[in-house]
Motif scaffolding. Structure first.
Motif: not given
Length: 209
Positions: A115, A162-163, A165-167
């Motif tokens: 993350r 959540d951006k 799919g990236q936390l």
């Protein structure tokens, strides 16, 4: 007797290196982020029941860097750079809370499981929540217990976004005491924090391919 003791010491050191290497592989390939759990799994897989042969977190971190150097390749380097750019974007968004980047993305050990971790500073614990709500940004809120100074612990709130799919994991640091960096889970020293300017400098120094 002296020779036997030296031989046992060499065997113990060798086994520590083996456990550290296996723990690093577990962290790199299985998404395990807890070093203690990774070390225990590694020891079990290697058939070790002696806690004295468990490596330190510093040893595991060194083994992880070596694993990534050998097997990560350009793809891992590119992913790290992308995460740092995302961190810079998130820090610009959270600028009213004097954000600092922490953790694997800053240290250079981030991978596909990592993350983007930020510390946000405020005197009002509800301010970051209201900020996100006013911006219409969805998030999850968690309550955590983190290691603090003199072997104490401190409860903190964390906001997880959540951006694509990236936390992005934001720990809310409240009050003047939070300006002191908590101990690093790796070596117990003050956790490294990077400002927007420091991250920009880090990105500018990153070799381009």
């Amino acid at each position: 007797m002296k020779g036997r003791g030296s031989r046992q010491l060499r065997q113990t050191e060798q086994h520590r290196r083996e456990v550290a290497a296996e723990a690093a592989r577990i962290i790199a390939t299985e998404g395990q982020r807890n070093y203690a759990t990774a070390k225990q799994k590694a020891a079990q897989r290697l058939g070790s029941t002696n806690r004295q042969v468990l490596p330190s977190n510093v040893e595991v971190e060194a083994a992880l860097r070596e694993w990534q150097r050998l097997f990560g390749g350009e793809a891992l380097s590119a992913h790290l750079t992308a995460l740092r750019r995302l961190a810079l974007e998130a820090m610009a968004f959270f600028k009213p809370f004097r954000p600092r980047l922490v953790g694997p993305v800053l240290e250079g050990t981030a991978d596909e499981f990592s993350r983007v971790c930020l510390h946000l500073f405020t005197d009002d614990p509800d301010a970051p929540v209201h900020f996100l709500m006013n911006e219409g940004i969805p998030f999850e809120q968690e309550r955590r217990c983190i290691r603090w100074h003199r072997d104490s612990a401190m409860e903190v709130d964390a906001l997880v976004l959540d951006k694509d799919g990236q936390l992005i994991d934001c720990t809310v640091m409240v009050g003047p005491d939070a300006k002191q960096a908590p101990p690093s889970p790796i070596d117990g020293k003050a956790m490294r924090r990077a400002s927007i300017h420091e991250l920009e400098t880090l990105l500018a120094e990153t070799p381009t391919r």
